[in-house]
Each structure stands twice: as C-alpha cells, then as structure tokens.
Design a protein around this motif. Structure first.
Motif, short mmCIF file in Angstrom:
data_model
loop_
_atom_site.label_atom_id
_atom_site.label_comp_id
_atom_site.label_asym_id
_atom_site.label_seq_id
_atom_site.Cartn_x
_atom_site.Cartn_y
_atom_site.Cartn_z
N LYS A 127 0.90 -1.13 -0.08
CA LYS A 127 0.12 0.05 0.19
C LYS A 127 0.93 1.09 0.06
N ASN A 128 0.53 2.20 -0.72
CA ASN A 128 1.12 3.56 -0.63
C ASN A 128 0.17 4.61 -0.28
N ARG A 129 -0.80 4.58 0.24
CA ARG A 129 -1.68 5.43 0.98
C ARG A 129 -2.68 4.71 1.85
N PHE A 130 -3.46 5.41 2.59
CA PHE A 130 -4.66 4.93 3.27
C PHE A 130 -5.68 5.77 3.16
N LEU A 131 -7.13 5.35 3.12
CA LEU A 131 -8.25 6.02 3.10
C LEU A 131 -8.77 6.27 4.60
N VAL A 132 -9.06 7.56 4.80
CA VAL A 132 -9.47 7.81 6.27
C VAL A 132 -10.69 8.76 6.09
N GLN A 133 -11.45 8.81 7.32
CA GLN A 133 -12.57 9.60 7.46
C GLN A 133 -12.40 10.80 8.34
N MET A 134 -12.76 11.92 7.85
CA MET A 134 -12.58 13.16 8.76
C MET A 134 -14.15 13.72 8.67
N GLY A 135 -14.61 13.37 9.79
CA GLY A 135 -16.20 14.04 9.97
C GLY A 135 -17.05 13.27 8.68
N ASP A 136 -17.51 14.14 7.90
CA ASP A 136 -18.51 13.60 6.78
C ASP A 136 -17.52 13.67 5.58
N THR A 137 -16.34 13.88 5.64
CA THR A 137 -15.41 13.79 4.43
C THR A 137 -14.44 12.47 4.41
N TYR A 138 -14.00 12.05 3.29
CA TYR A 138 -12.72 11.14 3.29
C TYR A 138 -11.46 11.74 2.85
N ASN A 139 -10.58 11.28 3.01
CA ASN A 139 -9.32 12.03 2.61
C ASN A 139 -8.22 10.73 2.63
N HIS A 140 -7.05 11.02 2.01
CA HIS A 140 -6.01 9.83 1.89
C HIS A 140 -4.78 10.32 2.70
N ILE A 141 -4.11 9.39 3.12
CA ILE A 141 -2.85 9.65 3.94
C ILE A 141 -1.85 8.87 3.35
N ASN A 142 -0.80 9.60 2.57
CA ASN A 142 0.34 8.87 1.97
C ASN A 142 1.24 8.13 2.68
N ILE A 143 1.73 7.12 2.49
CA ILE A 143 2.44 6.19 3.50
C ILE A 143 3.60 6.84 4.14
N ASN A 144 4.23 8.01 3.35
CA ASN A 144 5.45 8.53 3.79
C ASN A 144 5.28 9.44 4.98
N ASP A 145 3.86 9.61 5.01
CA ASP A 145 3.30 10.58 6.03
C ASP A 145 2.78 9.96 7.37
#
Length: 251
Positions: free
Chosen positions: A139-157
């Motif tokens: 995997k190079n990123r993960f999907l995360v939920q922030m309130g009512d929205t979704y975002n992705h976090i890069n693996i290096n972060d």
C-alpha cells in the motif's frame, strides 16, 4: 489422505469438492472452513494431510493463518491473482491453481503433491510465497474519514500504527490520528518491510519515527517516537534480534 478445503465462495467450494471426488475418490474430505479464524480453530483440533486453500478469505488473507499457527503440511493455493504472482509461486516450488480452477490443472497439482508426499519432501515455505505474492502489492496510501468527508494519507506521512482496545489507529507524522479498518497483522503484510516493523504486539512503526532506542530491563528495548506514541512501546526480548537487524538495514 485426508484434506481440508478452505474457501469462502460456496460455488468454488462445490466445484473443488466435485473435482476432488472425481480425481481422487479415495481421498477423504474432512471439512470446509471459510475464514482465517475458522481455519485456525479447525487445525488446532484436527489433523489433515494437505489443504486446498483460497488466498483471500472472508476475514483476511490465508497468510494470517500461517502467522498464528505452525503449519507443516502442504497447501495447494487457489488464487485470482495475476500471472506475475503465479510465476512467483512456481519459482518457490509452491502448488497453485488460478481461479476459476480447471480440472486438468487440479490433477497436475495433485500429482505433484503425491510425488512430494511419496518422497517425504518438505519444500513448502509459506513465508517466501507470502513475500513473493505481496512484495509488489504494498500500500502507498490509506483512506481515512474526517467527519463527513474522506481523505487519503500517503504512506510517507505515517509515523506508526497502534491498537487500543481492539481499535487500530493510524498516527501521522504531523501528530494526527485516524481509526482504520485493518488489523496490525493485515498491515504487516501490506506495508514495505524495509520501512515498517511490528515493534510490539500493539504497534507497527515507521523507521523514520523512531528517535531513540534504549536498553530496558529483562533484555528488552524501549522506543521513543516523534511524534510521541500514546503508549509505552517496548520491544520484547524475542523480537530484539530481528528488530535490530531491521534497524541496521538488513530487511
């Protein structure tokens, strides 16, 4: 010979059962399991000579089984992965069947299994096949939920992952945390082993987040993270050698 079918798809199971009855009528099917948990429970209480096992199961992948219990019997893997992964299986002398399973392919795999059984060979290295299969699928990123929205976090972060009361958190280098729907065991197989390591029962760490490694009593190590981890992280005596080898770049 007694065997177990590990398959969560009912039609795939019925087809394997039918073909096995035709090709090896004297073999005994002792049962079917559909998940990692069910398979572990079955194997802890029963003995079989080999297994027909799908890689992707209802609650994870089959390599989680090998991580949790010792398995020395041969396994014929069934998989829908691409030919690149299949070639890796072949190089590691592992029997495999590409789904949908064809009868002649099953017959060939069974003959190979019978030859190895007669010769009492033991060439099945499940760790190698896991690495061969998952090595190019990190995997190079993960999907995360922030309130009512979704975002992705890069693996290096990502600084580390940790579990707390059966909930797994992703903790970023910028000191933010998010709940994710993975177990730490699943993460181990999905992350680049050169960068991430299961440092304790409840933590998988990025090498860049470890700022201090201190000796601790009873031959353990204490880790200091930046950003700080919500829990004290101790590397157990059993993990120390592998951990230090990883830190030294030998992974």
């Amino acid at each position: 010979m007694k065997y177990l079918i590990v398959e969560d798809e009912r039609f795939a199971y019925l087809e394997l059962k039918r073909m096995m009855a035709k090709l090896c009528p004297d073999y005994i099917l002792v049962g079917r399991t559909e998940s990692v948990a069910d398979t572990i429970l079955f194997l802890e209480n029963n003995t079989v000579d080999f297994m027909l096992m799908d890689i992707r199961l209802a609650d994870g992948n089959c390599f989680e089984i090998f991580d949790q219990i010792q398995i020395s019997i041969p396994v014929i893997l069934t998989t829908a992965y691409d030919e690149h992964a299949i070639r890796a299986f072949k190089l590691n002398s592992i029997d495999y069947l590409l789904k949908p399973v064809e009868e002649d392919e099953l017959s060939f795999a069974l003959k190979k299994l019978q030859q190895q059984h007669s010769a009492k060979e033991s060439t099945f290295d499940y760790k190698k096949i896991e690495e061969a299969l998952l090595g190019s699928q990190k995997k190079n990123r993960f999907l995360v939920q922030m309130g009512d929205t979704y975002n992705h976090i890069n693996i290096n972060d990502i600084a580390f992952f940790y579990s707390e009361e059966k909930v797994v958190f992703l903790h970023t280098i910028s000191d933010k945390k998010f709940v994710i729907d993975y177990t730490l065991t699943q993460l181990e197989s999905q992350l680049d082993k050169k960068t991430f390591f299961r440092v304790s029962r409840n933590c998988v760490a990025n090498i860049t987040s470890i700022k201090k490694i201190s000796k601790y009593f009873n031959s353990r190590l204490k880790l200091t993270f930046q950003p700080e981890c919500p829990h004290e992280i101790l590397v157990s005596r059993e993990r120390v050698a592998d951990f230090l080898k990883w830190v030294d770049g030998w992974n």
